[in-house]
Design an enzyme around this catalytic site. Structure first.
Site, PDB file in Angstrom:
ATOM      1  N   HIS A 165     -10.050  -5.675   9.969  1.00 26.34           N
ATOM      2  CA  HIS A 165     -10.601  -5.456   8.630  1.00 26.34           C
ATOM      3  C   HIS A 165     -11.968  -4.779   8.666  1.00 26.34           C
ATOM      4  CE1 HIS A 165      -7.390  -8.147   7.620  1.00 26.34           C
ATOM      5  NE2 HIS A 165      -7.710  -8.216   6.353  1.00 26.34           N
ATOM      6  N   GLU A 174       0.815  -1.215   0.000  1.00 26.53           N
ATOM      7  CA  GLU A 174       0.000   0.000   0.000  1.00 26.53           C
ATOM      8  C   GLU A 174       0.846   1.262   0.000  1.00 26.53           C
ATOM      9  OE1 GLU A 174      -0.478  -2.655   1.873  1.00 26.53           O
ATOM     10  OE2 GLU A 174      -2.466  -3.387   1.318  1.00 26.53           O
TER      11      GLU A 174
END
Lengths: 331, 370
Positions: free
Chosen positions: A129, A60
């Protein structure tokens, strides 16, 4: 007007913007061949090819940083981070670079990039998450953060975000992708930094954004059947924050509840409550209340996850309590 | 520019061919004693059965998610059977075979995927850390643990080694590369065991890494080896040597176990969207269990009676896992507040009390909260 899903509104807008401007391109994990973990980019690789739709390795910080570089030199990257949780790996590139380059380089380079990313729990994805950490970005000068709750706003604000010369974090929500709504055929470019009174009312102001704005309208609809008139303010933009619309609503109703999917302490609701007492203190008939997620890492077990998340029921309870505090007999 | 920076593809370290022929390797001594080989076969079959049962349970709504290890049994069983009891393992989320070898009960493994516990087992009882879901983070945790081992002076012939498991996808992450560097400069006693199963969800290996993964180690200053990940002998022998190297204070090793994820990334994935059945067929011919069975038959080390007994045991395990999973009790709503802080926390106590009142306000709520 056609009725489409939030997902479809995003996809149609991405596609239209890519046709409009050759400089718009997409980057992210699983967005090409796999067509996105949540299928927002379905069909786009086929239509635009690898030059415009780029799959990236699981890195990322790497692909957000690359997008910052691309944006500095005039491209308009739209980065998808699979969920906002993974944006934490790119925090330095977002906070120290995307947000600050314009200022630190003397206004010579802006960073016209969009980071699209869904937050939200309720899908049994576990604590790492399922977070709502948009606050981290809403806190940072130099960034813009938008959080639309309807398909029409999703389209209008994504269009605005792509055309904006500043870095925009575009917050989606896993619980919104399948929701439907009318989206006008004509091209509407939203205004970043403008909240909307999505339902007018006189008894109480209910403020929400993203999924909780949707819940707020459901609560308002139900309470209308009991003769309670709830005014719903959908923030739509977290930075810039439209304090004026919130304050004007409270001046009318005299009390307010904030519904938020993030954690209570230091959350978005705290900023809204502070803004209300600064702007409408003399109009308040009761303390501003907040309904947020339990301050725990979100559990993965379904019954526990449900217990931790704010819901229409918990929002309704707090609205009743607030109205009782101003002397109404409700509930 | 030429590709001279990338060395030629090496042969895999392989001790057992796909046809089940044992080929000794001078650098990795291995004596395939009958009892041990039969035990390895049993491990492979049982974890495959456990895995299949878990996939079925997920499909029936009994588990929220499952990450299948199908195809990677040899990489996991081989490497885990190389561990000494005092060694510590840091898994990702697919290491059910390693968990099996470390004595974690299948029920406890499933409890986590069912969501009824956030832990499931005591990592110090098994010297097997809890699963890490975020990609690659555990490589740094393992490196830190290994530096702790160093600090404790627990190195030497009977010392402690650390192993960490991750996939090819994790090698793109900063964390993993930082772990390589940190372990190298500190000479930490850690083995980086990468199961290269060729796919990071839909991203093929050649879109993630230009150089073969094991070659990265050279750039960080420690040895890297590629091993046939479907060869349980080779995985065991190579890992044992790397662990001993670490244990004796000679630093880290990167092992790239070249294998294949025969199933989906997780039960949420549909691999038919991005890979061909021809590719799967090619790997099916390298199946880790079939080749060990071929070896046992070829060498006369096992007969049908043995294979049937293992099969029957696997069936029994499947039934047991199914029954135990379904019997796991659901946690109570107030449990969400229990494991946020190790120490008491006033604000959370307040929220807990408020939530208890809220739960109690429902009709017939008595006993719903705990």
């Amino acid at each position: 007007m056609p009725v489409i899903t939030y997902r479809q509104a995003l996809r149609d807008t991405l596609r239209a913007e890519m046709h409009r401007d050759e400089n718009v391109f997409l980057m992210g994990e699983e967005i090409g061949v796999f067509e996105g973990s949540y299928k927002i980019t379905e069909g786009l690789l086929k239509e635009f090819g690898e030059r415009r739709v780029r799959d990236t390795p699981i890195a990322e910080e790497g692909f957000v940083g690359a997008a910052v570089g691309a944006a500095m030199l005039g491209l308009r990257p739209v980065v998808e981070i699979m969920t906002i949780n993974f944006s934490l790996l790119a925090l330095d590139q977002i906070v120290n670079h995307a947000a600050k380059i314009y200022g630190m380089f003397g206004g010579q380079n802006s960073v016209p990039m969009v980071i699209r990313t869904p937050g939200g729990g309720g899908q049994q994805l576990g604590a790492t998450h399922s977070q709502n950490v948009e606050l981290y970005y809403a806190f940072v000068p130099g960034l813009k953060v938008v959080a639309p709750s309807t398909p029409a706003d999703a389209a209008a604000l994504l269009r605005a975000a792509i055309r904006d010369d500043d870095p925009v974090l575009f917050l989606e929500n896993l619980g919104l992708y399948n929701t439907k709504g009318e989206v006008p055929d004509e091209e509407v470019v939203g205004e970043i930094g403008r909240a909307a009174v999505v339902r007018e009312g006189t008894d109480i102001t209910l403020v929400g954004y993203s999924r909780m704005a949707m819940i707020a309208t459901q609560v308002a609809d139900r309470l209308a059947e009991e003769g309670i008139s709830v005014e719903v303010v959908d923030l739509r933009s977290l930075r810039p924050l439209d304090r004026e619309t919130i304050v004007n609503s409270v001046k009318k109703t005299g009390c307010a509840v904030v519904a938020e999917d993030d954690w209570l302490t230091y959350g978005i609701g705290a900023e809204i409550a502070a803004s209300i007492q600064e702007g409408a203190f003399d109009y308040l008939d009761a303390p501003v209340r907040r309904v947020a997620m339990a301050e725990v890492p979100l559990p993965y077990a379904k019954p526990l996850e449900n217990a931790a998340l704010p819901s229409a029921e918990s929002v309704t309870t707090v609205i009743y309590e607030t109205l009782r505090a101003v002397g109404r007999r409700v509930g | 520019m030429s590709d001279s920076t990338v060395r030629e593809e090496p042969e895999l370290i392989q001790l057992l061919t796909p046809d089940g022929e044992y080929v000794p390797h001078p650098d990795y001594p291995f004596e395939p004693a009958t009892a041990q080989v039969r035990d390895l076969y049993r491990d492979l079959v049982l974890v495959r059965r456990l895995d299949a049962e878990a996939v079925a349970l997920q499909r029936q709504g009994e588990l929220g998610l499952w990450a299948s290890l199908l195809g990677q049994e040899a990489a996991q069983i081989g490497s885990a059977r190389a561990l000494e009891p005092q060694d510590m393992a840091f898994p990702s989320y697919r290491e059910h075979g390693v968990a099996w070898c470390r004595g974690v009960r299948p029920r406890d493994l499933l409890a986590m995927f069912r969501g009824v516990t956030n832990g499931g087992w005591d990592p110090y009882e098994h010297n097997f850390h809890l699963y890490t879901i975020v990609i690659g983070s555990q490589t740094l945790h393992a490196t830190g643990y290994a530096m702790g081992v160093q600090r404790d002076g627990a190195l030497g012939e009977d010392g402690t080694a650390v192993i960490t498991y991750f996939g090819d996808g994790a090698t793109s992450q900063g964390d993993t590369n930082e772990a390589f560097n940190y372990a190298a400069v500190n000479n930490a006693p850690v083995v980086f065991f990468c199961q290269n199963n060729q796919w990071a969800i839909s991203e093929p290996n050649d879109r993630q890494s230009k150089a073969p993964i094991y070659q990265r180690a050279a750039g960080f200053g420690f040895p890297g080896i590629r091993v046939d990940g479907n060869d349980v002998f080779a995985c065991l022998a190579v890992t044992r040597k790397a662990l001993q190297h670490a244990r004796e204070g000679q630093g880290p090793t990167l092992i790239e176990a070249f294998t294949y994820r025969m199933g989906a990334h997780t039960t949420s994935d549909d691999p038919t969207r991005y890979r061909t059945s021809a590719e799967i067929e090619e790997w099916r011919r390298k199946d880790p269990i079939a080749r060990l069975r071929a070896y046992l038959v070829r060498e006369g080390k096992a007969d049908d009676g043995f294979f049937d007994a293992v099969e029957a045991e696997a069936e029994k395990l499947g039934e047991q896992v199914r029954a135990e999973c379904r019997a796991l009790p659901d946690p109570a709503p107030l449990d969400i507040f229990r494991e946020v802080y190790a120490e008491p926390h006033r604000e959370l106590d307040r929220q807990r009390a408020e939530f208890a009142d809220y739960l109690a306000s429902f009709e017939g709520a008595e006993g719903a909260a705990r």
